[in-house]
Design a protein around this motif. Structure first.
Motif, PDB file in Angstrom:
ATOM      1  N   THR A  97       0.917  -1.224  -0.177  1.00 14.70           N
ATOM      2  CA  THR A  97       0.027   0.035   0.108  1.00 14.70           C
ATOM      3  C   THR A  97       0.867   1.308   0.018  1.00 14.70           C
ATOM      4  O   THR A  97       0.539   2.279  -0.700  1.00 14.70           O
ATOM      5  CB  THR A  97      -0.757   0.113   1.265  1.00 14.70           C
ATOM      6  N   TRP A  98       1.951   1.248   0.836  1.00 17.78           N
ATOM      7  CA  TRP A  98       2.962   2.284   0.694  1.00 17.78           C
ATOM      8  C   TRP A  98       3.803   2.192  -0.509  1.00 17.78           C
ATOM      9  O   TRP A  98       3.923   3.518  -1.019  1.00 17.78           O
ATOM     10  CB  TRP A  98       3.862   2.130   2.004  1.00 17.78           C
ATOM     11  N   LEU A  99       4.004   1.250  -1.040  1.00 20.37           N
ATOM     12  CA  LEU A  99       5.094   1.287  -2.241  1.00 20.37           C
ATOM     13  C   LEU A  99       4.175   1.703  -3.464  1.00 20.37           C
ATOM     14  O   LEU A  99       4.779   2.109  -4.485  1.00 20.37           O
ATOM     15  CB  LEU A  99       5.513  -0.122  -2.447  1.00 20.37           C
ATOM     16  N   GLU A 100       2.896   1.137  -3.532  1.00 14.95           N
ATOM     17  CA  GLU A 100       2.256   1.307  -4.993  1.00 14.95           C
ATOM     18  C   GLU A 100       2.203   2.723  -5.473  1.00 14.95           C
ATOM     19  O   GLU A 100       2.858   2.648  -6.715  1.00 14.95           O
ATOM     20  CB  GLU A 100       0.954   0.814  -4.599  1.00 14.95           C
ATOM     21  N   PRO A 101       1.943   3.872  -4.853  1.00 17.56           N
ATOM     22  CA  PRO A 101       2.037   5.220  -5.477  1.00 17.56           C
ATOM     23  C   PRO A 101       3.660   5.324  -5.867  1.00 17.56           C
ATOM     24  O   PRO A 101       3.870   6.025  -6.578  1.00 17.56           O
ATOM     25  CB  PRO A 101       1.303   5.992  -4.491  1.00 17.56           C
ATOM     26  N   ARG A 102       4.344   4.956  -5.175  1.00 20.93           N
ATOM     27  CA  ARG A 102       5.960   5.240  -5.433  1.00 20.93           C
ATOM     28  C   ARG A 102       6.314   4.556  -6.490  1.00 20.93           C
ATOM     29  O   ARG A 102       7.164   5.125  -7.225  1.00 20.93           O
ATOM     30  CB  ARG A 102       6.724   5.093  -4.148  1.00 20.93           C
ATOM     31  N   LEU A 103       5.985   3.183  -6.641  1.00 22.12           N
ATOM     32  CA  LEU A 103       6.322   2.550  -8.156  1.00 22.12           C
ATOM     33  C   LEU A 103       5.979   3.396  -8.921  1.00 22.12           C
ATOM     34  O   LEU A 103       6.654   3.200 -10.282  1.00 22.12           O
ATOM     35  CB  LEU A 103       5.480   1.149  -7.658  1.00 22.12           C
ATOM     36  N   ALA A 104       4.524   3.859  -9.090  1.00 17.19           N
ATOM     37  CA  ALA A 104       4.077   4.674 -10.311  1.00 17.19           C
ATOM     38  C   ALA A 104       4.750   5.968 -10.407  1.00 17.19           C
ATOM     39  O   ALA A 104       4.991   5.975 -11.704  1.00 17.19           O
ATOM     40  CB  ALA A 104       2.473   4.942  -9.838  1.00 17.19           C
ATOM     41  N   SER A 105       5.037   6.418  -9.556  1.00 18.03           N
ATOM     42  CA  SER A 105       5.802   7.927  -9.653  1.00 18.03           C
ATOM     43  C   SER A 105       7.151   7.532 -10.123  1.00 18.03           C
ATOM     44  O   SER A 105       7.955   8.334 -10.963  1.00 18.03           O
ATOM     45  CB  SER A 105       5.987   8.521  -8.304  1.00 18.03           C
ATOM     46  N   ARG A 106       7.874   6.532  -9.899  1.00 19.06           N
ATOM     47  CA  ARG A 106       8.944   5.985 -10.429  1.00 19.06           C
ATOM     48  C   ARG A 106       8.863   5.417 -11.909  1.00 19.06           C
ATOM     49  O   ARG A 106       9.720   4.830 -12.514  1.00 19.06           O
ATOM     50  CB  ARG A 106       9.887   5.190  -9.383  1.00 19.06           C
ATOM     51  N   ARG A 107       7.899   5.180 -12.383  1.00 13.67           N
ATOM     52  CA  ARG A 107       7.327   4.525 -13.731  1.00 13.67           C
ATOM     53  C   ARG A 107       7.760   2.957 -13.763  1.00 13.67           C
ATOM     54  O   ARG A 107       8.415   2.879 -14.857  1.00 13.67           O
ATOM     55  CB  ARG A 107       7.938   5.589 -14.727  1.00 13.67           C
ATOM     56  N   SER A 165       7.528 -14.599 -12.526  1.00 12.83           N
ATOM     57  CA  SER A 165       6.996 -13.136 -12.982  1.00 12.83           C
ATOM     58  C   SER A 165       7.457 -12.059 -12.119  1.00 12.83           C
ATOM     59  O   SER A 165       7.766 -10.862 -12.484  1.00 12.83           O
ATOM     60  CB  SER A 165       5.706 -13.266 -13.098  1.00 12.83           C
ATOM     61  N   LEU A 166       7.584 -12.343 -10.839  1.00 15.30           N
ATOM     62  CA  LEU A 166       7.837 -11.217  -9.959  1.00 15.30           C
ATOM     63  C   LEU A 166       9.283 -10.762  -9.722  1.00 15.30           C
ATOM     64  O   LEU A 166       9.594  -9.681  -9.922  1.00 15.30           O
ATOM     65  CB  LEU A 166       7.468 -11.685  -8.554  1.00 15.30           C
ATOM     66  N   ALA A 167      10.203 -11.953  -9.787  1.00 12.81           N
ATOM     67  CA  ALA A 167      11.601 -11.516  -9.767  1.00 12.81           C
ATOM     68  C   ALA A 167      12.088 -10.477 -10.647  1.00 12.81           C
ATOM     69  O   ALA A 167      12.657  -9.366 -10.278  1.00 12.81           O
ATOM     70  CB  ALA A 167      12.342 -12.824 -10.136  1.00 12.81           C
ATOM     71  N   PRO A 168      11.828 -10.315 -11.974  1.00  9.63           N
ATOM     72  CA  PRO A 168      12.144  -9.078 -12.765  1.00  9.63           C
ATOM     73  C   PRO A 168      11.538  -8.013 -12.269  1.00  9.63           C
ATOM     74  O   PRO A 168      12.276  -6.783 -12.573  1.00  9.63           O
ATOM     75  CB  PRO A 168      12.056  -9.488 -14.228  1.00  9.63           C
ATOM     76  N   LYS A 169      10.455  -7.906 -11.725  1.00  5.47           N
ATOM     77  CA  LYS A 169       9.676  -6.574 -11.524  1.00  5.47           C
ATOM     78  C   LYS A 169      10.397  -6.070 -10.175  1.00  5.47           C
ATOM     79  O   LYS A 169      10.493  -4.766 -10.030  1.00  5.47           O
ATOM     80  CB  LYS A 169       8.467  -6.843 -11.155  1.00  5.47           C
ATOM     81  N   LEU A 170      10.768  -6.981  -9.295  1.00  4.97           N
ATOM     82  CA  LEU A 170      11.578  -6.503  -8.113  1.00  4.97           C
ATOM     83  C   LEU A 170      12.789  -5.915  -8.483  1.00  4.97           C
ATOM     84  O   LEU A 170      13.210  -4.799  -7.766  1.00  4.97           O
ATOM     85  CB  LEU A 170      11.700  -7.729  -7.098  1.00  4.97           C
ATOM     86  N   THR A 171      13.716  -6.341  -9.507  1.00  3.87           N
ATOM     87  CA  THR A 171      14.612  -5.813  -9.631  1.00  3.87           C
ATOM     88  C   THR A 171      14.490  -4.564 -10.455  1.00  3.87           C
ATOM     89  O   THR A 171      15.483  -3.549 -10.163  1.00  3.87           O
ATOM     90  CB  THR A 171      15.590  -6.837 -10.920  1.00  3.87           C
ATOM     91  N   ARG A 172      13.543  -4.455 -11.151  1.00  5.77           N
ATOM     92  CA  ARG A 172      13.405  -3.255 -11.990  1.00  5.77           C
ATOM     93  C   ARG A 172      13.062  -2.054 -11.044  1.00  5.77           C
ATOM     94  O   ARG A 172      13.428  -0.811 -11.060  1.00  5.77           O
ATOM     95  CB  ARG A 172      12.440  -3.367 -13.199  1.00  5.77           C
ATOM     96  N   ALA A 173      12.206  -2.633  -9.916  1.00  4.29           N
ATOM     97  CA  ALA A 173      11.759  -1.459  -9.094  1.00  4.29           C
ATOM     98  C   ALA A 173      13.155  -1.115  -8.322  1.00  4.29           C
ATOM     99  O   ALA A 173      13.134   0.215  -7.964  1.00  4.29           O
ATOM    100  CB  ALA A 173      10.849  -2.080  -8.131  1.00  4.29           C
ATOM    101  N   LYS A 174      13.745  -1.973  -7.872  1.00  8.45           N
ATOM    102  CA  LYS A 174      15.155  -1.372  -7.047  1.00  8.45           C
ATOM    103  C   LYS A 174      15.962  -0.458  -7.944  1.00  8.45           C
ATOM    104  O   LYS A 174      16.640   0.504  -7.284  1.00  8.45           O
ATOM    105  CB  LYS A 174      15.807  -2.386  -6.660  1.00  8.45           C
ATOM    106  N   ARG A 175      16.070  -1.013  -9.019  1.00  8.74           N
ATOM    107  CA  ARG A 175      16.753  -0.024 -10.407  1.00  8.74           C
ATOM    108  C   ARG A 175      16.343   1.245 -10.528  1.00  8.74           C
ATOM    109  O   ARG A 175      16.723   2.131 -11.320  1.00  8.74           O
ATOM    110  CB  ARG A 175      16.861  -0.948 -11.504  1.00  8.74           C
ATOM    111  N   ALA A 176      15.041   1.688 -10.053  1.00 12.08           N
ATOM    112  CA  ALA A 176      14.508   2.728 -10.196  1.00 12.08           C
ATOM    113  C   ALA A 176      15.157   3.874  -9.256  1.00 12.08           C
ATOM    114  O   ALA A 176      14.864   5.206  -9.332  1.00 12.08           O
ATOM    115  CB  ALA A 176      13.107   2.774  -9.711  1.00 12.08           C
ATOM    116  N   VAL A 177      15.949   3.516  -8.415  1.00 15.27           N
ATOM    117  CA  VAL A 177      16.677   4.414  -7.347  1.00 15.27           C
ATOM    118  C   VAL A 177      17.853   4.795  -8.312  1.00 15.27           C
ATOM    119  O   VAL A 177      18.364   4.432  -9.232  1.00 15.27           O
ATOM    120  CB  VAL A 177      17.268   3.495  -6.309  1.00 15.27           C
ATOM    121  N   ASP A 178      18.141   6.178  -7.888  1.00 10.73           N
ATOM    122  CA  ASP A 178      19.235   6.743  -8.654  1.00 10.73           C
ATOM    123  C   ASP A 178      20.578   6.081  -8.895  1.00 10.73           C
ATOM    124  O   ASP A 178      20.953   5.503  -7.844  1.00 10.73           O
ATOM    125  CB  ASP A 178      19.712   8.131  -8.014  1.00 10.73           C
TER     126      ASP A 178
END
Length: 266
Positions: free
Chosen positions: A97-107, A139-152
């Motif tokens: 719930t906390w992460l979802e809008p931040r994932l969206a803002s990081r595209r 299916s989840l593994a690459p999404k987690l990787t991509r989310a973490k790579r949204a950091v600078d």
């Protein structure tokens, strides 16, 4: 005589309770990783944080979520579906719930559906991690990787920043380890497994950084600290009958890794 028998039975039950960990029911109402989730509630709005603090905060919450999934998977593999359920359910309703809008803002794409499938698998009492669970995990593994790579990217490449992230995760280990203890014993198995999962995530992160070849001596030292902690407090999947170590002993490992981070220039 009957009174003596009753007293004896009560004493025997009490001794058995002291000798074995408490297994929580499936319909837990208490929040999981209470320490981490309390910090989620207290943290300022993202626009009030510096970019570096916002990245550190986001990466920590990703680590909390991934730590849940790691220990949940281990419990399923050990045939402990009942104990695994909270580690798939609560991340959906609280951390995600906390992460979802931040994932969206990081595209970056969300992954709520995969979490729901894994929770349903555990709730169904399924043993192992194949079938629909395995499909969701893949299916989840690459999404987690991509989310973490949204950091600078510069921060992700900074040994100082990433060692600070690992130190924060070990602080979370200590927080939930502390939540598992009452009167000198581990009584909340779920919180104990939270802390175990966060340590497993921290160890995985250190291994990834070692593979990247950044600040090799510092990462080797950090890996040693984490392995020392694992042997000390998490030698087995289920908690021991006696408290393996103190909360301050666990927290001191966070301080040690933070000190390693402070020695790194970038």
């Amino acid at each position: 005589m009957l009174l003596a028998l009753s007293a004896g039975l009560a004493a025997s039950a009490a001794l058995r309770a002291m000798a074995a960990p408490i297994v929580p029911p499936l319909d837990l109402d208490i929040p999981i990783c209470r320490g981490g989730l309390r910090r989620v509630a207290e943290v300022p709005q993202r626009d009030a944080l510096t970019p570096e603090a916002a990245d550190a905060d986001f990466l920590e919450k990703m680590g909390l979520l991934e730590g849940h999934l790691i220990v949940g998977r281990r419990l399923l593999e050990a045939g402990q579906a009942r104990l695994a359920v909270p580690h798939f359910g609560h991340p959906i309703r609280e951390l995600y719930t906390w992460l979802e809008p931040r994932l969206a803002s990081r595209r970056v794409p969300g992954f709520e559906r995969e979490l729901e499938v894994m929770e349903a698998w555990a709730e169904g009492g399924n043993a192992g991690t194949d079938g629909r669970f395995g499909e969701a995990w893949t299916s989840l593994a690459p999404k987690l990787t991509r989310a973490k790579r949204a950091v600078d990217p510069q921060r992700l490449a900074s040994a100082r920043f990433m060692l600070g992230h690992v130190a924060m995760m070990v602080y979370d280990v200590a927080s939930d380890y502390g939540e598992s203890i009452e009167r000198g014993r581990i009584v909340n198995v779920v919180e104990y497994h939270d802390s175990m999962g966060f340590l497993a995530y921290a160890t995985q992160t250190v291994a990834e950084q070692q593979a990247a070849g950044r600040a090799p001596a510092e990462w080797v030292e950090a890996a040693g600290v984490l392995e020392e902690l694992r042997r000390l407090a998490y030698a087995e999947l289920l908690p021991p009958g006696r408290l393996p170590t103190s909360v301050s002993s666990v927290r001191s490992r966070s301080d040690r890794i933070q000190a390693i981070a402070a020695r790194v220039q970038a």
